[in-house]
Scaffold this active site. Sequence first.
Site, PDB file in Angstrom:
ATOM      1  N   ILE A  17      -2.929 -10.642  -7.316  1.00 37.42           N
ATOM      2  CA  ILE A  17      -3.912 -10.089  -6.377  1.00 37.42           C
ATOM      3  C   ILE A  17      -5.321 -10.073  -6.955  1.00 37.42           C
ATOM      4  O   ILE A  17      -6.289 -10.261  -6.232  1.00 37.42           O
ATOM      5  CB  ILE A  17      -3.479  -8.689  -5.874  1.00 37.42           C
ATOM      6  CG1 ILE A  17      -4.363  -8.231  -4.711  1.00 37.42           C
ATOM      7  CG2 ILE A  17      -3.532  -7.656  -6.972  1.00 37.42           C
ATOM      8  CD1 ILE A  17      -3.702  -8.248  -3.400  1.00 37.42           C
ATOM      9  N   ASN A  30      -2.782   5.251  -6.811  1.00 40.10           N
ATOM     10  CA  ASN A  30      -2.110   6.544  -6.837  1.00 40.10           C
ATOM     11  C   ASN A  30      -3.079   7.589  -6.299  1.00 40.10           C
ATOM     12  O   ASN A  30      -4.283   7.321  -6.182  1.00 40.10           O
ATOM     13  CB  ASN A  30      -1.578   6.876  -8.244  1.00 40.10           C
ATOM     14  CG  ASN A  30      -2.671   7.048  -9.263  1.00 40.10           C
ATOM     15  OD1 ASN A  30      -3.566   7.868  -9.093  1.00 40.10           O
ATOM     16  ND2 ASN A  30      -2.617   6.284 -10.336  1.00 40.10           N
ATOM     17  N   VAL A  39      -0.155  -2.848 -10.160  1.00 41.89           N
ATOM     18  CA  VAL A  39      -1.308  -3.411  -9.455  1.00 41.89           C
ATOM     19  C   VAL A  39      -2.550  -2.558  -9.704  1.00 41.89           C
ATOM     20  O   VAL A  39      -3.641  -3.085  -9.953  1.00 41.89           O
ATOM     21  CB  VAL A  39      -1.016  -3.513  -7.936  1.00 41.89           C
ATOM     22  CG1 VAL A  39      -2.272  -3.835  -7.148  1.00 41.89           C
ATOM     23  CG2 VAL A  39       0.053  -4.551  -7.671  1.00 41.89           C
ATOM     24  N   ASP A  40      -2.401  -1.253  -9.652  1.00 44.03           N
ATOM     25  CA  ASP A  40      -3.515  -0.328  -9.834  1.00 44.03           C
ATOM     26  C   ASP A  40      -4.196  -0.570 -11.181  1.00 44.03           C
ATOM     27  O   ASP A  40      -5.423  -0.743 -11.254  1.00 44.03           O
ATOM     28  CB  ASP A  40      -2.987   1.107  -9.732  1.00 44.03           C
ATOM     29  CG  ASP A  40      -4.071   2.154  -9.527  1.00 44.03           C
ATOM     30  OD1 ASP A  40      -5.225   1.799  -9.250  1.00 44.03           O
ATOM     31  OD2 ASP A  40      -3.737   3.342  -9.639  1.00 44.03           O
ATOM     32  N   SER A 127       3.816   0.259  -2.682  1.00 45.64           N
ATOM     33  CA  SER A 127       4.870   1.257  -2.930  1.00 45.64           C
ATOM     34  C   SER A 127       6.182   0.697  -3.471  1.00 45.64           C
ATOM     35  O   SER A 127       7.112   1.461  -3.687  1.00 45.64           O
ATOM     36  CB  SER A 127       5.168   2.112  -1.684  1.00 45.64           C
ATOM     37  OG  SER A 127       4.163   3.083  -1.508  1.00 45.64           O
ATOM     38  N   THR A 128       6.263  -0.614  -3.706  1.00 48.57           N
ATOM     39  CA  THR A 128       7.554  -1.173  -4.130  1.00 48.57           C
ATOM     40  C   THR A 128       7.736  -1.228  -5.643  1.00 48.57           C
ATOM     41  O   THR A 128       8.810  -1.615  -6.108  1.00 48.57           O
ATOM     42  CB  THR A 128       7.775  -2.580  -3.539  1.00 48.57           C
ATOM     43  OG1 THR A 128       6.716  -3.442  -3.959  1.00 48.57           O
ATOM     44  CG2 THR A 128       7.838  -2.526  -2.029  1.00 48.57           C
ATOM     45  N   GLY A 129       6.735  -0.830  -6.385  1.00 53.29           N
ATOM     46  CA  GLY A 129       6.865  -0.793  -7.844  1.00 53.29           C
ATOM     47  C   GLY A 129       7.342   0.577  -8.285  1.00 53.29           C
ATOM     48  O   GLY A 129       8.460   1.001  -7.971  1.00 53.29           O
ATOM     49  N   TYR A 131       6.758   3.406  -7.222  1.00 46.68           N
ATOM     50  CA  TYR A 131       7.062   4.359  -6.154  1.00 46.68           C
ATOM     51  C   TYR A 131       8.439   4.133  -5.538  1.00 46.68           C
ATOM     52  O   TYR A 131       8.890   4.916  -4.714  1.00 46.68           O
ATOM     53  CB  TYR A 131       5.974   4.334  -5.087  1.00 46.68           C
ATOM     54  CG  TYR A 131       4.708   5.074  -5.491  1.00 46.68           C
ATOM     55  CD1 TYR A 131       4.429   5.388  -6.820  1.00 46.68           C
ATOM     56  CD2 TYR A 131       3.789   5.465  -4.543  1.00 46.68           C
ATOM     57  CE1 TYR A 131       3.279   6.064  -7.175  1.00 46.68           C
ATOM     58  CE2 TYR A 131       2.634   6.144  -4.889  1.00 46.68           C
ATOM     59  CZ  TYR A 131       2.387   6.438  -6.213  1.00 46.68           C
ATOM     60  OH  TYR A 131       1.249   7.122  -6.562  1.00 46.68           O
TER      61      TYR A 131
END
Length: 180
Positions: A17, A30, A39-40, A127-129, A131
Amino acid sequence: MKKKIGEKTIELIQGDIVLQEMDAIVNAANPSLLGGGGVDGAIHRAGGPSILEECQAIRSIHGRCPPGEVVFTSAGNLASKYVIHAVGPMWQGGDVGEAELLASCYRNALRVSVKLGLRSIAFPSISTGAYGYPVDQAAAVALCAVSSFLESEATTVKVVRLVLHDSVTFMTYAGAFDLL
């Protein structure tokens, strides 16, 4: 993979990304808006300190960002113009509104894009990591939210790209994409 919705396009690619040359990229943020892992962390590292500084300024005024909501900053050193920070829901089994909160992330990021007059936006799999949202369920929610928005909302956005970091996630989204 591409699908046309009128004059608009939804794309699926496997990639990074932070390398996307779009008007905006979406950060799976978050609630603290202060960076993190996945990603964050990658977006904050690649974009440089200005993104964190802007997030801190937003946080000092508005506090934490709740799940389903978004804020935006400049993109710092990234190729895009903006980063839209979307806070996805933590997976808790699927019975406490996770799907609606996840859909809100996508819709709210698209609404911000329209307000900014943007033509292109790239999303990760929110949210798929860490979270824990199941990828198959997240893919269905994401693609439904994006396609519904493009079909029913007046929008400047012409290209929505879902950038999926690994082959398993890509193939899972591709399977859901075929059902659109």
